[in-house]
Design an enzyme around this catalytic site. Structure first.
Site, PDB file in Angstrom:
ATOM      1  N   SER A 141       0.841  -1.197   0.000  1.00 26.16           N
ATOM      2  CA  SER A 141       0.000   0.000   0.000  1.00 26.16           C
ATOM      3  C   SER A 141       0.874   1.244   0.000  1.00 26.16           C
ATOM      4  O   SER A 141       1.778   1.389   0.807  1.00 26.16           O
ATOM      5  CB  SER A 141      -0.900  -0.001   1.240  1.00 26.16           C
ATOM      6  OG  SER A 141      -1.671   1.167   1.291  1.00 26.16           O
ATOM      7  N   GLY A 142       0.613   2.168  -0.955  1.00 21.06           N
ATOM      8  CA  GLY A 142       1.403   3.373  -1.082  1.00 21.06           C
ATOM      9  C   GLY A 142       2.540   3.260  -2.064  1.00 21.06           C
ATOM     10  O   GLY A 142       3.324   4.199  -2.226  1.00 21.06           O
TER      11      GLY A 142
ATOM     12  N   THR B  25      -2.146   2.385  -8.058  1.00 24.65           N
ATOM     13  CA  THR B  25      -3.257   3.068  -8.715  1.00 24.65           C
ATOM     14  C   THR B  25      -2.755   4.007  -9.802  1.00 24.65           C
ATOM     15  O   THR B  25      -3.293   4.053 -10.914  1.00 24.65           O
ATOM     16  CB  THR B  25      -4.075   3.855  -7.682  1.00 24.65           C
ATOM     17  OG1 THR B  25      -4.590   2.934  -6.703  1.00 24.65           O
ATOM     18  CG2 THR B  25      -5.241   4.569  -8.345  1.00 24.65           C
TER      19      THR B  25
ATOM     20  N   ASN C 197      -0.598   6.190   2.596  1.00 21.57           N
ATOM     21  CA  ASN C 197      -0.966   6.637   1.246  1.00 21.57           C
ATOM     22  C   ASN C 197      -2.145   7.588   1.358  1.00 21.57           C
ATOM     23  O   ASN C 197      -3.142   7.278   2.023  1.00 21.57           O
ATOM     24  CB  ASN C 197      -1.340   5.421   0.383  1.00 21.57           C
ATOM     25  CG  ASN C 197      -1.535   5.776  -1.072  1.00 21.57           C
ATOM     26  OD1 ASN C 197      -1.447   6.936  -1.455  1.00 21.57           O
ATOM     27  ND2 ASN C 197      -1.793   4.792  -1.886  1.00 21.57           N
TER      28      ASN C 197
ATOM     29  N   SER D 243      -5.224   5.790  -1.011  1.00 18.96           N
ATOM     30  CA  SER D 243      -5.097   4.334  -0.978  1.00 18.96           C
ATOM     31  C   SER D 243      -6.383   3.677  -1.465  1.00 18.96           C
ATOM     32  O   SER D 243      -7.490   4.029  -1.043  1.00 18.96           O
ATOM     33  CB  SER D 243      -4.802   3.868   0.452  1.00 18.96           C
ATOM     34  OG  SER D 243      -4.762   2.461   0.525  1.00 18.96           O
ATOM     35  N   SER D 244      -6.260   2.724  -2.385  1.00 18.92           N
ATOM     36  CA  SER D 244      -7.423   1.971  -2.861  1.00 18.92           C
ATOM     37  C   SER D 244      -7.859   1.009  -1.769  1.00 18.92           C
ATOM     38  O   SER D 244      -7.089   0.144  -1.352  1.00 18.92           O
ATOM     39  CB  SER D 244      -7.074   1.191  -4.131  1.00 18.92           C
ATOM     40  OG  SER D 244      -6.725   2.052  -5.166  1.00 18.92           O
TER      41      SER D 244
ATOM     42  N   GLY E  59      -2.278  -3.823  -1.830  1.00 18.07           N
ATOM     43  CA  GLY E  59      -1.006  -4.485  -1.579  1.00 18.07           C
ATOM     44  C   GLY E  59      -0.962  -5.090  -0.182  1.00 18.07           C
ATOM     45  O   GLY E  59      -1.906  -5.001   0.608  1.00 18.07           O
TER      46      GLY E  59
ATOM     47  N   GLU F 259      -0.494  -5.540   3.582  1.00 22.33           N
ATOM     48  CA  GLU F 259      -0.716  -4.582   4.659  1.00 22.33           C
ATOM     49  C   GLU F 259      -0.359  -5.224   5.987  1.00 22.33           C
ATOM     50  O   GLU F 259      -0.926  -6.264   6.358  1.00 22.33           O
ATOM     51  CB  GLU F 259      -2.174  -4.102   4.685  1.00 22.33           C
ATOM     52  CG  GLU F 259      -2.532  -3.235   3.485  1.00 22.33           C
ATOM     53  CD  GLU F 259      -3.925  -2.641   3.601  1.00 22.33           C
ATOM     54  OE1 GLU F 259      -4.661  -3.067   4.499  1.00 22.33           O
ATOM     55  OE2 GLU F 259      -4.266  -1.756   2.801  1.00 22.33           O
TER      56      GLU F 259
END
Length: 1069
Positions: A110-111, A115, A160, A163-164, A390, A392
């Site tokens: 994540s980050g 995306t 992020n 973040s999605s 991603g 986490e």
């Protein structure tokens, strides 16, 4: 001179190593060091064979411009520096030219920038594929789906700012030319727990903050919201404002994107109402109460929020309040209702908020798919783009992290399998013996879900994802169409007592389907890495990057690629790059490329064990061999540059000398020509001067002779003139003297006559004054005598008598003048004589009214029955359309004819005349709007006493026959156009294909006659809707007809165009 194409390679001017397969020596330290070296020089992309490693720079880089897109377009993958555009171009060309379905797998923590990477892939494909109005519309809709899904599915986390919080897989569909046709989006596991609770330092989903920041005051008033974030319990107050994020501007972007994708205005409003309801659910609080039987129950503290939620959603307040206080459990034929304590009530509230938002998100995805889906049924090529959350690992890892990490391990497993499979297939294809490679297989981790500590508190509740049936049924009873559609299980007729599948099982099934889908496509990998946890530019945390490299298995990927041969290349580019190292291949090799490479490597005396010549490629075992070739090439290029300089300088000097020699010859030739021309001009000029002097002397001599002759003639004429002048002047003097004598006599006589006349006039005036004075004195004397005689008779009633006499005379004068000033007998003539006296004001107005009524009656008495019917229709049209339809004023002066087609006299319509037995009220040629594409076709529109008929213009064959009882409404715009829709009753026989959409030059007349005929036949008034946006039923779909103003290419004729599946746009000048 045409610009030469410069061929480059990832090996040219390389910073570090552009392809990790060439890294020497290969170790974890050298791998991280190479990434850091490239990152420090803004080289964020690195290859592992065909895999792209992307490091998030946390800043904008000038490497995504349109020029960069053109630079990487239709280029070999290894031809330029590593870039995400190179992978995108390779995937697109494989799909377009080789008919291979592609998928692009974007993974990372994540980050790490997944995306943004997916956006770059989609923007590149959109830039390089075909052009055209329809293609551009499809591309725009595909690209604009991102802002909508990000607003509703992304949030700020500690790692992020965007973040999605859901997984997205988009299949982009192309035709045989490579032009996009549409797409299909699949979403996985929205983190709906974030709706009711966010970790410290994080925010709720973007859309909540965007509505409150960017919504207009009018919108917020309709949604019953306040702009202050502090008013809502579901919003993280400490992290509500994010530096560098403009929520208000993003909200405008989202609204514009929803319009482009195809959301109707009422759909957008419904979505915002659901979002507002979710926000306000968090403000509902409960208080405990004890019942008589000793059981605890809960009550709502402040019912104002509940009231506003019910007003937004159209739910009965008592129904929703009971659903928050009681729970009904059904088992077979029994129902048990139990009260909810405070904790259970809060659980029910949060469960409703989470389900409402997650189902809204799923509906948004389905609605976007409906707009962007391909409209044709031809065979399609597919490119899938996977952007999924991603790995986490937080301080507290819950159920969401558990299944997110499970999905990532499954992706890592398929990455390892497909990478080995791809390598093995290439070795077999090139005829190289495949040897088994030891690698780390994470199948065990997929079973154990990685070595991470998870907080199991709430796992069961989150997995069960339980929403009480009472709340589902309350939502289904809403008068809000969208909310009702989100809870189909709330329908009492469809009660299912089976326990719904758990969230974990649903997600596991979705992931299995995703993995099966990915294995049918040719994979392309983008491995995203986050350089630091501070979201800051220019910071490279080696420990953090090393951790990501390990769990992404990047070193294992390099070892797989290098297990046999570290580098491979097609013969043609290899020979083109290194041919200058051998005299036999330089500058041109005329044989096969493979033979040229074999001669080249033989000349360089490279050991045979260091390379292998296969079917289409050369494989190099050791990276040092490749680097040796590069060093030799660099040295040879320097030598060649020196040679080229020498040859160029010699050519330049020779060219300069020849140019100077040629110039000297040209200059000498021009000078000789100039000298001869100058000599000739001097000789010619001298001859002309001599000739001119001789001609001048002869001309002057002749002129002198002519002047002497002329002077002699003029002297004779002058002497004669003087003589005649003297004679004339003497005669003139004599005549003037005689005239002066006669004038003096006339003047004296006139003065005498004037004197006599003035004297006589004075005498007459004096006599007249004396006579007038006598007459005036006599009249006054007679008046005095009469007044003295009759004073005794008139003194009492003189005022009244005089008043009545004067009044009678004034009235008599008023009526006599009115007789001569009367206006015309036309009822529309508004002229009326001015009032002469103030006391006649009321009489004057009443007389005007009586006269107008009388002349109206006289005018009406002249009407025939047919003319009365026409005026009744005109009056009906005025009541229906005056001040409502812009076209109405132009129709007032046009007579209603009805039968514009003489069907009985035209032999072409004999069949139509025989088929229609009733009296025809309207017969006209109209334009029928095609339901599929908005184009027009001519039709005959017939209206009889009982039916409405539509026939073909050419053949006269009846296409549709509709009883007037089945016509329920007529819709039209308020603008100056002739479009109108005839709505049919649902379920009627004529409504199979849907409503009719026509365009007519006599819209007002047709609508009026249809209204009167329907009222006469059915005794019910026909609904006339006048609006610039209305819905029509086309088969099973409802399509919005929207009227907009615009400049027309074809003059002032309105045009109709089908914009999307649910929008038909009419452009009116």
């Amino acid at each position: 001179m045409a610009k030469m194409e410069v061929k480059t390679s990832l090996l040219d001017n390389m910073i570090g190593v552009g392809d990790m397969v060439l890294l020497e020596p290969l170790s974890e330290e050298s791998f991280i060091s190479n990434l850091k070296q490239r990152f420090d020089h803004s080289e964020i992309y690195t290859y592992i064979g065909s895999v792209v490693i992307s490091i998030n720079p946390y800043r904008s880089l000038p490497i995504y411009s349109p020029d960069k897109v053109e630079e990487y377009r239709n280029r070999n993958f290894y031809e330029l520096r590593p870039h995400i555009f190179a992978l995108s171009d390779e995937a697109y060309r494989s799909l377009r030219d080789q008919d291979k379905d592609q998928c692009i797998l974007i993974t990372g923590e994540s980050g790490a920038g997944k995306t943004e990477a997916s956006k770059l892939v989609m923007s590149y494909v959109a830039a390089v594929c075909g052009k055209g109005a329809e293609v551009n519309q499809v591309k725009e809709q595909l690209l604009q789906s991102n802002p909508v899904l990000e607003a509703f599915g992304n949030a700020k986390t500690v790692r992020n700012d965007n973040s999605s919080r859901f997984g997205k897989y988009m299949d982009i569909e192309f035709d045989f030319k490579g032009d996009p046709l549409g797409g299909v989006i699949s979403n996985y596991l929205l983190e709906k727990s974030r709706v009711v609770k966010q970790p410290r330092g994080e925010r709720n989903f973007h859309i909540f903050y965007q509505i409150l920041s960017g919504g207009s005051e009018d919108l917020l008033e309709k949604l019953k919201l306040e702009r202050d974030f502090n008013q809502y319990n579901y919003l993280s107050l400490g992290s509500a404002i994010v530096s560098g994020v403009d929520d208000a501007a993003n909200f405008r972007t989202v609204r514009n994107a929803m319009q482009i994708v195809g959301f109707m205005e009422h759909e957008t409003q419904s979505v915002f109402e659901v979002v507002a309801a979710v926000l306000k659910l968090g403000n509902i609080e409960f208080k405990p109460e004890s019942r008589v039987n000793g059981l605890d129950e809960s009550k709502i503290k402040d019912k104002n929020e509940l009231k506003e939620i019910c007003e937004l959603t159209g739910i009965d307040q008592s129904v929703l309040e009971r659903a928050f206080s009681f729970r009904t459990v059904e088992a077979k034929q029994e129902k048990v209702s139990t009260t909810l304590n405070v904790a259970q009530a809060y659980y029910a509230r949060d469960a409703l908020a989470k389900n409402l938002y997650s189902r809204l998100f799923s509906w948004l995805v389905s609605r976007i798919n409906e707009s962007i889906k391909a409209q044709t049924k031809v065979r399609k090529k597919v490119m899938g783009v996977l952007d999924i959350y991603g790995f986490e690992i937080f301080e507290e890892n819950s159920f969401e992290q558990f299944i997110i990490n499970y999905c990532n391990e499954k992706l890592q497993q398929i990455f390892i399998e497909l990478t080995l499979k791809e390598e093995q297939e290439e070795y077999i294809r090139e005829g190289i013996e495949w040897t088994h490679i030891e690698y780390f297989n994470n199948a065990i981790i997929c079973d154990l879900i990685e070595n991470v500590m998870y907080q199991v508190e709430g796992f069961v509740d989150k997995n069960n994802d339980l929403l009480y049936r009472d709340l589902s049924q309350a939502m289904w009873k809403a008068n809000h169409s969208l909310i009702k559609a989100l809870f189909p299980e709330g329908n009492p007729a469809k009660i299912n007592l089976k326990r719904p599948p758990t969230a974990g099982s649903q997600f596991k099934s979705s992931v299995a389907t995703l993995m099966k889908n990915l294995q049918t496509k040719n994979p392309n990998y983008i491995r995203c890495i986050k350089p630091n946890d501070k979201k800051a530019a220019h910071i490279f945390n080696e420990a953090l990057v090393c951790h990501q490299v390990r769990y992404l298995g990047l070193l294992e990927n390099v070892r797989v690629r290098r297990a046999g041969y570290a580098f491979r290349q097609l013969y043609e580019p290899c020979l083109e790059r290194y041919k200058m190292l051998c005299k036999q291949t330089w500058p041109h090799w005329k044989g096969p490329a493979r033979a040229g490479v074999e001669v080249l490597f033989g000349e360089l005396e490279i050991p045979e064990e260091e390379f292998s010549l296969c079917r289409s490629k050369i494989f190099i075992r050791n990276p040092r061999t490749l680097f040796t070739l590069e060093d030799l090439r660099k040295q040879r290029l320097e030598d060649l540059a020196t040679l080229i300089q020498k040859i160029y300088r010699g050519w330049k000097c020779r060219t300069h000398f020849l140019l100077m020699k040629k110039g000297q010859i040209v200059i000498a030739a021009w000078y000789r020509r100039y000298a001869q021309q100058k000599k000739y001009q001097q000789t010619k000029s001298s001859a002309i001067i001599v000739q001119s002097y001789i001609r001048g002397w002869k001309a002057r001599k002749l002129l002198c002779e002519l002047k002497h002759q002329k002077r002699c003639e003029e002297a004779v004429t002058t002497i004669a003139a003087y003589w005649h002048g003297a004679q004339a002047r003497g005669e003139l003097r004599r005549l003037k003297e005689e005239a002066r004598n006669k004038l003096a006599i006339a003047v004296i006589w006139s003065y005498w006559l004037g004197f006599k006349a003035r004297r006589e006039l004075k005498r007459l005036k004096e006599e007249a004054r004396r006579k007038h004075a006598v007459a005036v004195i006599w009249a006054y004397w007679l008046g005095l005598k009469v007044r003295r005689e009759y004073r005794k008779f008139f003194r009492a009633n003189a005022g009244k008598k005089i008043y009545e006499f004067i009044l009678q005379k004034l009235m008599q004068k008023y009526f006599l003048e009115m007789k001569n000033k009367m206006p015309s007998l036309s009822p529309v003539d508004k002229n009326w004589p001015a009032r002469p006296y103030l006391f006649l004001d009321s009489t004057h107005k009443e007389l005007k009214r009586i006269f107008h009524l009388w002349r109206c009656k006289k005018y009406r008495d002249q009407f025939t029955d047919q003319k009365k019917l026409i005026y009744e229709e005109k009056l009906e049209a005025s009541e229906l359309f005056k001040d409502k339809k812009a076209l109405y004023p132009a129709s007032v002066g046009q007579p209603f004819q009805g039968a514009y087609l003489e069907i009985s006299k035209n032999p072409k319509y004999k069949k139509l005349k025989d088929a229609v037995e009733e009296k025809i009220i309207i017969a006209e040629i109209v334009k029928k709007i095609n339901r599929a594409n908005g184009k027009c076709s001519a039709r005959i529109f017939l209206l009889t006493k009982n039916n409405l008929l539509v026939a073909d213009q050419k053949s006269g064959q009846i296409k549709s026959e509709v009883p007037l009882g089945d016509v329920i409404k007529v819709s039209m715009s308020s603008q100056n156009d002739g479009f109108f829709a005839v709505h049919l009753k649902e379920g009627s026989g004529a409504a199979g294909k849907g409503d009719f959409l026509f365009s007519s030059d006599h819209l007002i007349e047709m609508a009026t006659k249809l209204y009167r005929t329907t009222l006469s036949q059915t005794k019910q008034k026909l609904d006339i809707e006048i609006s610039d946006e209305f819905l029509v039923q086309f088969r099973q779909d409802k399509v919005c007809v929207k009227f907009v103003r615009g400049n027309q290419k074809n003059g002032n004729i309105p045009t109709c165009k089908r914009k999307t599946n649910r929008l038909l746009e009419v452009a009116v000048p």
